[in-house]
Write a protein that holds these residues in place. Sequence first.
Motif, PDB file in Angstrom:
ATOM      1  N   CYS A 230       0.881  -1.241   0.114  1.00  0.00           N
ATOM      2  CA  CYS A 230      -0.038  -0.195  -0.077  1.00  0.00           C
ATOM      3  C   CYS A 230       0.854   1.236   0.017  1.00  0.00           C
TER       4      CYS A 230
ATOM      5  N   CYS B 281      -3.457   5.001   1.074  1.00  0.00           N
ATOM      6  CA  CYS B 281      -4.488   3.830   0.805  1.00  0.00           C
ATOM      7  C   CYS B 281      -5.422   3.612   1.906  1.00  0.00           C
ATOM      8  N   HIS B 282      -4.924   3.554   3.120  1.00  0.00           N
ATOM      9  CA  HIS B 282      -5.579   3.237   4.264  1.00  0.00           C
ATOM     10  C   HIS B 282      -5.659   4.379   5.240  1.00  0.00           C
TER      11      HIS B 282
ATOM     12  N   LYS C 242      -7.248   8.189   6.503  1.00  0.00           N
ATOM     13  CA  LYS C 242      -8.699   8.796   6.610  1.00  0.00           C
ATOM     14  C   LYS C 242      -9.006   9.696   5.381  1.00  0.00           C
TER      15      LYS C 242
ATOM     16  N   PHE D 172      -8.599   9.119   2.548  1.00  0.00           N
ATOM     17  CA  PHE D 172      -7.412   8.719   1.654  1.00  0.00           C
ATOM     18  C   PHE D 172      -6.661   9.654   1.640  1.00  0.00           C
TER      19      PHE D 172
ATOM     20  N   GLN E  18      -1.244   9.290   5.582  1.00  0.00           N
ATOM     21  CA  GLN E  18      -1.112   8.382   6.925  1.00  0.00           C
ATOM     22  C   GLN E  18       0.346   8.392   7.497  1.00  0.00           C
TER      23      GLN E  18
ATOM     24  N   LEU F  26       0.331  -3.973   4.521  1.00  0.00           N
ATOM     25  CA  LEU F  26      -0.745  -4.073   4.106  1.00  0.00           C
ATOM     26  C   LEU F  26      -0.897  -3.892   2.616  1.00  0.00           C
TER      27      LEU F  26
ATOM     28  N   HIS G 272      -5.214  -0.416  -1.241  1.00  0.00           N
ATOM     29  CA  HIS G 272      -6.643  -0.495  -1.471  1.00  0.00           C
ATOM     30  C   HIS G 272      -7.094  -0.102  -2.719  1.00  0.00           C
TER      31      HIS G 272
ATOM     32  N   CYS H   7      -8.122   3.552  -3.963  1.00  0.00           N
ATOM     33  CA  CYS H   7      -7.244   4.677  -3.471  1.00  0.00           C
ATOM     34  C   CYS H   7      -7.129   5.561  -4.554  1.00  0.00           C
TER      35      CYS H   7
END
Length: 373
Positions: free
Chosen positions: A205, A209-210, A212, A214, A217, A259, A262, A265
């Motif tokens: 990822c 991707c993961h 909030k 998109f 992070q 991970l 997504h 994304c």
Amino acid sequence: MARKKIQGTEEQIKTAEDKESPDNAARPVFTPPQKPEVKVRAGRVLKTPPAKTPKKAPAKPKRPAATKPEAGSTAAPAPAKPPRKTGGSTRVKKAVKLNTKELEALQAGSLHDLDARQAKFVDLWLVTQNGTQAYLDAGYECKSDAVAAAAASRLLKKVKEHPYTLAKRAELFAKTEEITGRVIQRIYGAAMADPRELVEYVYKCCRCCHGKDFRYQMTPRELEARKARHQELVAEAKHMKRKPPVFDELGGLGFDTNLDPHPDCPECNGNGIGQLVLKDTRHLSPGALALYGGVKETKDGLEMKVYDARPYLEMLGRIFNMNIEPAQPPAAQVDTERLNEAYRLGLEHTSAQRQAMADRAAQIQALDNGGNA
């Protein structure tokens, strides 16, 4: 007649009877001790002590006589005798334990009458299968190789079926079988190994991707650094008497590189970021270890060498006599002109044989008629 023994000495006193006056008391007679016999053996003097008088064994107590039971009375049954123990009482102390090879060697040593050179000749011949060279290497001296070959042939006839040779041959066969099994196991493991145990190219990822909504992070350290920068901006705004900025967490905390990407994304379009992963060589299987060729550092990074598993697969097929490629069926082509020519030649040959047989029959008939055709 009375006898008396003196305690503490080996002297004995014998009494003699006075025949003339039987009423008189017996007179003791002194007997000197016996001298030990002297023997000479191998120039050495051997002394034997005098024989001692045997002691009388104590008298066994007499058993009471069995009494018959009276009529009308019930006698108690006699107690049963305990069973007699069978088997010897001799026991071997500290028995020596030998393994299988030591027992075979001990048995072989008791069976053979070979000397050191003959035994060495057998060992060398079993390994090299060259009698002449084994005969020379065993320590025998010969004028030429021809003499050594003849002597080795004679010695080989003598020891070929010897127990020592048979035992050594069985031992060598067991070792060869073990080595062959290990080699086949190694080839099989390399042929069936998965190269992905060594190196993989994976897609993981991205930063958004993961997160909030998109958004970007962060990791815990990145979040702490961002908070520290925000505190500096707040202090600077207070000093300048301005409105302090609001802290923005972006995509939040918890970025994990392990991970999968997504699919929705918008940053990477669900494809993620490609990464080259070199596996830990401490935990490789035996098959993958056979394909591992080492790691070297280049200007572009680390490079791992991985051998191809196809040669191992072909080698395994040859060992077990497997046809990897199917055999092509033979294709027969018929030529009419060649068949007609062969048929014509066959007819001519048959006609010639028939004419020769007819001529021979006519000659035999003429001989039977007296030579007149």
